[in-house]
Design a protein around this motif. Structure first.
Motif, PDB file in Angstrom:
ATOM      1  N   THR A 149       0.843  -1.177   0.000  1.00 13.84           N
ATOM      2  CA  THR A 149       0.000   0.000   0.000  1.00 13.84           C
ATOM      3  C   THR A 149       0.879   1.227   0.000  1.00 13.84           C
ATOM      4  O   THR A 149       1.954   1.240   0.573  1.00 13.84           O
ATOM      5  N   ALA A 150       0.420   2.266  -0.675  1.00 16.61           N
ATOM      6  CA  ALA A 150       1.165   3.515  -0.705  1.00 16.61           C
ATOM      7  C   ALA A 150       0.368   4.660  -0.116  1.00 16.61           C
ATOM      8  O   ALA A 150       0.804   5.785  -0.135  1.00 16.61           O
ATOM      9  N   SER A 151      -0.834   4.388   0.385  1.00 19.24           N
ATOM     10  CA  SER A 151      -1.673   5.467   0.883  1.00 19.24           C
ATOM     11  C   SER A 151      -2.061   5.289   2.343  1.00 19.24           C
ATOM     12  O   SER A 151      -2.729   6.139   2.901  1.00 19.24           O
ATOM     13  N   SER A 152      -1.703   4.199   2.971  1.00 13.97           N
ATOM     14  CA  SER A 152      -2.069   3.977   4.365  1.00 13.97           C
ATOM     15  C   SER A 152      -0.815   3.738   5.180  1.00 13.97           C
ATOM     16  O   SER A 152       0.224   3.351   4.663  1.00 13.97           O
ATOM     17  N   ALA A 153      -0.932   3.958   6.493  1.00 15.93           N
ATOM     18  CA  ALA A 153       0.213   3.778   7.371  1.00 15.93           C
ATOM     19  C   ALA A 153       0.490   2.298   7.574  1.00 15.93           C
ATOM     20  O   ALA A 153      -0.292   1.429   7.185  1.00 15.93           O
ATOM     21  N   TRP A 154       1.606   2.011   8.232  1.00 19.47           N
ATOM     22  CA  TRP A 154       2.039   0.631   8.448  1.00 19.47           C
ATOM     23  C   TRP A 154       1.297   0.076   9.653  1.00 19.47           C
ATOM     24  O   TRP A 154       1.601   0.412  10.793  1.00 19.47           O
TER      25      TRP A 154
ATOM     26  N   GLU B  40       6.874   1.674   0.862  1.00 17.31           N
ATOM     27  CA  GLU B  40       5.764   0.808   0.474  1.00 17.31           C
ATOM     28  C   GLU B  40       5.652  -0.277   1.534  1.00 17.31           C
ATOM     29  O   GLU B  40       6.620  -0.995   1.795  1.00 17.31           O
ATOM     30  N   PHE B  41       4.479  -0.406   2.134  1.00 15.54           N
ATOM     31  CA  PHE B  41       4.302  -1.285   3.283  1.00 15.54           C
ATOM     32  C   PHE B  41       3.552  -2.556   2.892  1.00 15.54           C
ATOM     33  O   PHE B  41       2.608  -2.517   2.105  1.00 15.54           O
ATOM     34  N   ASP B  42       3.993  -3.659   3.448  1.00 13.61           N
ATOM     35  CA  ASP B  42       3.299  -4.946   3.360  1.00 13.61           C
ATOM     36  C   ASP B  42       2.893  -5.319   4.778  1.00 13.61           C
ATOM     37  O   ASP B  42       3.699  -5.837   5.555  1.00 13.61           O
ATOM     38  N   CYS B  43       1.643  -5.030   5.120  1.00 10.34           N
ATOM     39  CA  CYS B  43       1.188  -5.235   6.496  1.00 10.34           C
ATOM     40  C   CYS B  43       1.066  -6.712   6.845  1.00 10.34           C
ATOM     41  O   CYS B  43       1.214  -7.087   8.014  1.00 10.34           O
ATOM     42  N   GLN B  44       0.783  -7.566   5.879  1.00  8.84           N
ATOM     43  CA  GLN B  44       0.609  -8.982   6.164  1.00  8.84           C
ATOM     44  C   GLN B  44       1.928  -9.676   6.475  1.00  8.84           C
ATOM     45  O   GLN B  44       1.973 -10.613   7.268  1.00  8.84           O
ATOM     46  N   LYS B  45       3.015  -9.227   5.862  1.00  8.80           N
ATOM     47  CA  LYS B  45       4.320  -9.850   6.076  1.00  8.80           C
ATOM     48  C   LYS B  45       5.260  -8.985   6.902  1.00  8.80           C
ATOM     49  O   LYS B  45       6.418  -9.350   7.090  1.00  8.80           O
ATOM     50  N   ALA B  46       4.762  -7.847   7.378  1.00 10.71           N
ATOM     51  CA  ALA B  46       5.551  -6.951   8.239  1.00 10.71           C
ATOM     52  C   ALA B  46       6.846  -6.532   7.559  1.00 10.71           C
ATOM     53  O   ALA B  46       7.922  -6.584   8.149  1.00 10.71           O
TER      54      ALA B  46
ATOM     55  N   LYS C 107       9.458  -1.495   1.971  1.00 10.89           N
ATOM     56  CA  LYS C 107      10.464  -1.084   0.997  1.00 10.89           C
ATOM     57  C   LYS C 107      10.630   0.424   1.102  1.00 10.89           C
ATOM     58  O   LYS C 107       9.653   1.167   0.982  1.00 10.89           O
ATOM     59  N   CYS C 108      11.846   0.875   1.300  1.00 14.00           N
ATOM     60  CA  CYS C 108      12.092   2.295   1.562  1.00 14.00           C
ATOM     61  C   CYS C 108      13.147   2.840   0.603  1.00 14.00           C
ATOM     62  O   CYS C 108      14.022   2.103   0.142  1.00 14.00           O
ATOM     63  N   LYS C 109      13.043   4.153   0.365  1.00 15.71           N
ATOM     64  CA  LYS C 109      13.993   4.822  -0.516  1.00 15.71           C
ATOM     65  C   LYS C 109      14.091   6.278  -0.100  1.00 15.71           C
ATOM     66  O   LYS C 109      13.078   6.964   0.042  1.00 15.71           O
ATOM     67  N   THR C 110      15.311   6.756   0.105  1.00 18.03           N
ATOM     68  CA  THR C 110      15.533   8.118   0.562  1.00 18.03           C
ATOM     69  C   THR C 110      15.618   9.075  -0.624  1.00 18.03           C
ATOM     70  O   THR C 110      15.589   8.662  -1.785  1.00 18.03           O
ATOM     71  N   GLN C 111      15.760  10.362  -0.309  1.00 19.06           N
ATOM     72  CA  GLN C 111      15.831  11.363  -1.364  1.00 19.06           C
ATOM     73  C   GLN C 111      17.130  11.285  -2.157  1.00 19.06           C
ATOM     74  O   GLN C 111      17.159  11.686  -3.325  1.00 19.06           O
ATOM     75  N   ASP C 112      18.203  10.813  -1.535  1.00 20.90           N
ATOM     76  CA  ASP C 112      19.454  10.627  -2.270  1.00 20.90           C
ATOM     77  C   ASP C 112      19.584   9.206  -2.796  1.00 20.90           C
ATOM     78  O   ASP C 112      20.682   8.719  -3.040  1.00 20.90           O
TER      79      ASP C 112
END
Length: 439
Positions: free
Chosen positions: A97-102, A149-155, A158-163
């Motif tokens: 999901t890209a629109s809800s919190a973890w 991008e969060f996968d709530c079912q598998k905890a 995926k993260c990416k910084t500005q640099d």
């Protein structure tokens, strides 16, 4: 000797007679008639003894079922060749999901196997529920403007910084009832130094520590007692400033040739150099302004402006993951370059004249920036850079402001602002400025 042997012979004869009498009395068969009795053979299964597992504070076991037998740890599978249990890692993502919190529940956490090697960048957090730990991490990612991008079912996350540092976050259960919660951060690509800054901030936030961490360098010039130009240590440097500006202009030719290359690494190197040259903090103010004017106002010799704008276009045929990754990075660098150059030219007053005289801004640049802002949920870092560019354009030209307002930009800005409020602090701040300007 003869008397002793005669006595032994007599005893054997008497014993044999007694044995014969016993066999006849009980109707038994003689030893010659009776074979050696052996137990009947049958198929048996040899089972291993019960495994004694003692749960500890870090090595947990699965919860026993109703029969009292221990379940195999989650994620462990038996090898058909050796019969030994092994830990299987599947690169599968579901529920992104890209629109809800973890939102992570303790019961969905996988039990950490005893022989699973964790990264050194991990923490054990005891006495805190998994949902609280996930909420802390999500807030840290938001405040540091890190795409996730969060996968709530598998905890997983995926993260990416500005640099453009890419890493993964995974939560494990370290014991019964997911206590302690194990947080693992794993770097995939990008500079190690930048990753460690973000990693420490995330792990500290997971533990509930409140401190000042920055995922990106602070771009504020430190305050000094007098003007920087009056400092004695910089007098010799300021004398060579014109030479530095000329060198930066000469670098534009090399950057343009690298952008025309068909190799991805050369394209990235060119855009990273261009971002540095147009940044007054990383470069000098005079050099950044001179390069920005060459880029955004148009240069007939290199046409580097159109090369950069072409990188902002999205190719719908990029179905390969590697191609999408490369295109995304170049697109983000291109938007950062436009944001830097438009800001420099807006402050110097050159942007207003350029927008009035050149149709390129109305026909190409403004539609490109609005299209990127509409995809704020997909690429919040690029959308925040596009918001910076729009602010410079709207504050420099009344005609550009009217054109943007005619595109029903208010709904797009509100959508991006709400998403930034929940997930991306930098996007929230930039869109808030635009909303205030449009009202």
């Amino acid at each position: 000797m003869s008397n002793k042997s005669n006595l032994d012979k007599a005893e054997r004869q008497n014993g044999s007679k007694a044995s014969a009498t016993t066999i006849q009395a009980f109707h038994m068969r003689s030893e010659a008639e009776v074979g050696l009795e052996q137990p009947a053979m049958r198929a048996v299964a040899l089972l291993g003894g019960p495994t004694l597992t003692v749960p500890g504070p870090f090595l947990g076991v699965s919860k026993p079922n109703a029969t009292g037998l221990l379940r195999p740890p989650i994620g462990r599978t038996a090898d058909p060749a050796t019969g030994r249990a092994s830990f299987e890692v599947k690169q599968e993502w579901s529920g992104l999901t890209a629109s809800s919190a973890w939102d992570v529940k303790g019961e969905v956490l996988d039990m950490l196997p005893e022989d699973f090697p964790l990264e050194r960048t991990h923490r054990y957090i005891s006495g805190v529920q998994a949902s609280v730990v996930a909420a802390r991490i999500s807030e840290s990612l938001r405040s540091h403007s890190i795409e996730a991008e969060f996968d709530c079912q598998k905890a997983k996350a995926k993260c990416k910084t500005q640099d453009y540092v890419s890493f993964r976050i995974r939560l494990y259960a370290g014991g019964e009832n997911a206590d302690p919660v194990i947080v693992e951060v794993q770097r995939r690509c990008g500079p190690v130094s930048s990753f460690m800054v973000s990693c420490r901030a995330i792990l500290d936030a997971a533990e509930g520590k409140v401190g000042h961490h920055a995922s990106t360098p602070n771009k504020k010039i430190p305050a000094v007692a007098k003007s920087v130009r009056q400092m004695k240590c910089l007098q010799s440097v300021l004398a060579k400033q014109e030479v530095l500006v000329d060198d930066c202009i000469a670098d534009l030719g090399r950057i343009a040739s690298l952008l025309k290359s068909d190799r991805f690494d050369q394209n990235v190197l060119a855009m990273e150099n261009l971002c540095c040259l147009t940044d007054p903090i990383r470069s000098s103010g005079a050099a950044a302004l001179r390069v920005s004017k060459c880029v955004i106002l148009g240069d007939e010799q290199s046409e580097i402006r159109e090369e950069v704008r072409a990188l902002t276009e999205r190719d719908v045929f990029d179905r390969d993951e590697v191609s999408r990754h490369h295109s995304h990075q170049l697109r983000q660098l291109a938007h950062v370059t436009f944001a830097n150059t438009l800001s420099m030219c807006s402050k110097s007053g050159h942007l207003a004249t350029a927008i009035k005289d050149q149709k390129w801004f109305h026909e190409f640049l403004i539609p490109t920036l609005l299209d990127e802002l509409k995809l704020a949920k997909v690429s919040p870092c690029s959308a925040s850079a596009a918001s910076r560019s729009l602010f410079s354009v709207m504050t420099s030209s009344e005609s550009a402001l009217r054109q943007i307002l005619e595109q029903d930009v208010m709904e797009t800005l509100k959508m991006a602002n709400e998403f930034g409020r929940a997930r991306h602090a930098l996007l929230f701040n930039e869109t808030a400025r635009l909303l205030k300007l449009c009202q």
